[in-house]
Design a protein around this motif. Structure first.
Motif, mmCIF file in Angstrom:
data_model
loop_
_atom_site.group_PDB
_atom_site.id
_atom_site.type_symbol
_atom_site.label_atom_id
_atom_site.label_comp_id
_atom_site.label_asym_id
_atom_site.label_seq_id
_atom_site.Cartn_x
_atom_site.Cartn_y
_atom_site.Cartn_z
ATOM 1 N N TRP A 31 1.331 -1.164 -0.025
ATOM 2 C CA TRP A 31 0.036 0.140 0.022
ATOM 3 C C TRP A 31 1.072 1.239 0.308
ATOM 4 O O TRP A 31 1.374 1.397 1.224
ATOM 5 C CB TRP A 31 -0.665 0.050 1.423
ATOM 6 C CG TRP A 31 -1.381 -1.032 1.552
ATOM 7 C CD1 TRP A 31 -1.989 -1.703 1.477
ATOM 8 C CD2 TRP A 31 -3.560 -0.864 0.342
ATOM 9 N NE1 TRP A 31 -3.121 -2.705 1.671
ATOM 10 C CE2 TRP A 31 -3.993 -2.096 0.543
ATOM 11 C CE3 TRP A 31 -4.348 0.126 -0.883
ATOM 12 C CZ2 TRP A 31 -4.830 -1.956 0.265
ATOM 13 C CZ3 TRP A 31 -4.873 -0.008 -1.132
ATOM 14 C CH2 TRP A 31 -6.023 -0.791 -0.696
ATOM 15 N N CYS A 65 -2.545 1.660 -13.897
ATOM 16 C CA CYS A 65 -3.044 0.855 -13.648
ATOM 17 C C CYS A 65 -4.667 0.445 -14.929
ATOM 18 O O CYS A 65 -4.560 1.328 -16.095
ATOM 19 C CB CYS A 65 -4.270 0.973 -13.052
ATOM 20 S SG CYS A 65 -4.999 2.335 -13.220
ATOM 21 N N VAL A 69 -9.949 -0.234 -13.019
ATOM 22 C CA VAL A 69 -9.612 -0.346 -11.733
ATOM 23 C C VAL A 69 -9.898 1.904 -10.686
ATOM 24 O O VAL A 69 -10.304 2.551 -10.424
ATOM 25 C CB VAL A 69 -8.467 -0.299 -10.837
ATOM 26 C CG1 VAL A 69 -7.417 0.326 -10.139
ATOM 27 C CG2 VAL A 69 -8.205 -1.696 -11.699
ATOM 28 N N ALA A 72 -13.332 3.280 -11.246
ATOM 29 C CA ALA A 72 -13.812 3.736 -10.261
ATOM 30 C C ALA A 72 -13.806 4.111 -8.686
ATOM 31 O O ALA A 72 -14.924 4.284 -8.038
ATOM 32 C CB ALA A 72 -13.379 2.333 -9.277
ATOM 33 N N VAL A 85 -2.935 3.829 -2.654
ATOM 34 C CA VAL A 85 -2.920 3.281 -3.821
ATOM 35 C C VAL A 85 -2.440 1.233 -3.291
ATOM 36 O O VAL A 85 -1.421 1.055 -2.851
ATOM 37 C CB VAL A 85 -1.688 3.264 -5.225
ATOM 38 C CG1 VAL A 85 -2.289 2.451 -6.540
ATOM 39 C CG2 VAL A 85 -3.046 4.622 -5.945
ATOM 40 N N ALA A 103 -4.029 -2.428 -8.522
ATOM 41 C CA ALA A 103 -4.821 -3.039 -8.356
ATOM 42 C C ALA A 103 -6.191 -2.772 -7.411
ATOM 43 O O ALA A 103 -7.156 -3.041 -7.557
ATOM 44 C CB ALA A 103 -4.965 -4.862 -7.738
ATOM 45 N N GLU A 104 -6.136 -1.276 -7.147
ATOM 46 C CA GLU A 104 -7.182 -0.247 -6.083
ATOM 47 C C GLU A 104 -5.763 0.791 -5.641
ATOM 48 O O GLU A 104 -4.762 0.557 -5.217
ATOM 49 C CB GLU A 104 -7.744 -1.804 -4.399
ATOM 50 C CG GLU A 104 -8.602 -0.637 -4.307
ATOM 51 C CD GLU A 104 -8.601 -1.584 -2.496
ATOM 52 O OE1 GLU A 104 -9.712 -1.020 -2.532
ATOM 53 O OE2 GLU A 104 -8.369 -2.523 -2.836
ATOM 54 N N ILE A 105 -7.686 1.685 -5.913
ATOM 55 C CA ILE A 105 -6.733 3.320 -5.225
ATOM 56 C C ILE A 105 -7.922 3.266 -4.734
ATOM 57 O O ILE A 105 -9.641 3.167 -5.015
ATOM 58 C CB ILE A 105 -6.792 3.867 -6.737
ATOM 59 C CG1 ILE A 105 -5.942 2.835 -8.120
ATOM 60 C CG2 ILE A 105 -6.999 5.306 -6.984
ATOM 61 C CD1 ILE A 105 -5.497 4.321 -8.982
ATOM 62 N N ARG A 106 -7.943 4.478 -3.116
ATOM 63 C CA ARG A 106 -8.367 4.613 -2.686
ATOM 64 C C ARG A 106 -8.564 6.652 -2.302
ATOM 65 O O ARG A 106 -7.162 6.949 -2.093
ATOM 66 C CB ARG A 106 -8.552 4.382 -1.260
ATOM 67 C CG ARG A 106 -9.100 2.805 -1.325
ATOM 68 C CD ARG A 106 -9.078 2.434 -0.090
ATOM 69 N NE ARG A 106 -9.240 0.750 0.250
ATOM 70 C CZ ARG A 106 -8.771 -0.438 0.983
ATOM 71 N NH1 ARG A 106 -9.108 -0.142 2.093
ATOM 72 N NH2 ARG A 106 -8.994 -1.416 0.996
#
Length: 402
Positions: A31, A65, A69, A72, A85, A103-106
């Motif tokens: 992360w 990405c 991804v 979203a 991330v 693989a994921e973004i917040r």
């Protein structure tokens, strides 16, 4: 990758790149937090490219990405946003380039940012960086002021105009920097360090005209806080944001609510100082006048005393007393001398009357032996002994008749 190589048996670049890629492929996902500085979404492309930067340091890393991804969070994430991330490091062998595959973004929300800032605030306060005893007093009249602010900003104009209006002779050393975004922290830190190294700078003002919580994040950065804490020059925080104080407000030696307020607190007003000097001069004049009047009254009172107006009066009053005492002393001494003389005469007459010479004058004689012994008894002499007879007018020799 511990390989045996030498100048005679080197590895080709491609082999080295392949080996690095194999080592990086074994790394797991991590992360990562940072701020998006560049964002590239090409139409029809299945991959989105962006650059993630650490606001506290001049370090960036490329992130890729898949479009789904990024889609979203596409509505809440843009350039300048802070994100977290989940990504795995990747090595692009043909170019020898490291990147992160997300693989994921917040997005990082305001509440989460404030919580992190509160944790950082408690940690720095625990180290004593916000302690009141560390605060240094500002000089009364700074000759040279260091100013860190945005280029051609309202904060710069407010500080310069208000300070020069209050004290026209004041001088500034201005450093224009980015006050928000990814370049803000390193530029502000560098500017503060440069101004702190200038011996003639008496105080440093860090100014910005307010903004949102995200815009003010650079002024809560740990690196900037520690830099200000290490300054030997007093620092004034003039961020101009009342609801939420950035950490710079706590570590600075003085907090100003706005850049204009900073100018008022750092630079004295020449008109007010002239008025204060005039009031002090009038007060001093009144105090000196009161002292002079009091001394004049005391001198007049002293001069009004009889001993000062007629200094011989006391001597004249005492002269008769001295003369009377002197006459009395003379009479007393005369009487004493007369009495002593009479007593001496009487004593002399008694002494003369009782003396042996007086007895001899009446016809008596004193017999003495040869050794001078006075004869008092006839038994003391023998026949034919020669004696000496002493009379009033002299002496003669006598012989004892046996």
């Amino acid at each position: 990758m511990a390989l045996n190589t030498s100048a005679e048996t080197p590895l080709p670049v491609g082999e080295v790149s392949r080996l690095i890629g194999g080592w990086i492929d074994r790394l797991g996902a991590v992360w990562v937090e940072g701020q998006i500085t560049q964002l590239s979404r090409r139409p029809g492309a299945g991959v989105v490219f962006l650059t993630l930067r650490d606001p506290s340091y001049d370090i960036s890393v490329s992130v890729t990405c898949y479009r789904q991804v990024f889609d979203a969070v596409a509505d809440v994430v843009s350039e300048g946003a802070r994100v977290v991330v989940l990504a795995k490091p990747e090595w692009y062998a043909p170019r020898g380039q490291l990147s992160l595959r997300a693989a994921e973004i917040r997005p990082v929300g305001v509440g989460e940012l404030l919580a992190r800032l509160e944790q950082l605030k408690k940690a720095l306060a625990g180290e004593g960086l916000f302690a009141p005893e560390r605060k240094r007093p500002l000089p009364f009249l700074p000759q040279l002021i260091g100013l860190v602010c945005g280029r051609a900003s309202a904060a710069e104009r407010d500080v310069l105009e208000n300070a020069r209006h209050r004290w026209p002779a004041v001088r500034f050393e201005v450093r224009n920097v980015a006050v928000q975004g990814v370049h803000a922290v390193p530029q502000v830190v560098q500017a503060v360090k440069e101004l702190d190294e200038i011996d003639d700078v008496d105080v440093i003002i860090v100014a910005r005209g307010g903004g949102s919580v995200e815009d003010l994040l650079p002024f809560s950065d740990e690196q900037l806080v520690r830099t200000v804490a290490a300054c030997r020059t007093p620092v004034v925080s003039a961020i101009g944001h009342e609801p939420d104080n950035p950490l710079l407000d706590h570590v600075a030696d003085l907090r100003a609510s706005t850049p204009t307020d900073a100018a008022k607190k750092v630079v004295p007003d020449v008109g007010e100082e002239y008025e204060r000097v005039r009031m002090l001069r009038d007060r001093a004049r009144r105090c000196v006048g009161a002292v002079v009047e009091r001394e004049e009254r005391g001198l007049a009172h002293a001069l009004a005393r009889p001993s000062i107006q007629d200094p011989h009066r006391m001597i004249d009053e005492r002269a008769d007393q001295v003369a009377a005492l002197l006459d009395r002393g003379r009479r007393t001494l005369g009487h004493l001398l007369d009495r002593a003389d009479s007593e001496l005469t009487h004593t002399h007459a008694r002494v003369v009357a009782l003396s042996p010479a007086a007895t001899l004058k009446r016809g008596y004689a004193v017999l003495q032996k040869a050794d001078g012994h006075v004869v008092r008894d006839p038994e003391e002499v023998s026949g034919d002994e020669v004696l000496r007879a002493r009379v009033s007018e002299g002496e003669f020799v006598v012989r004892v008749d046996s």
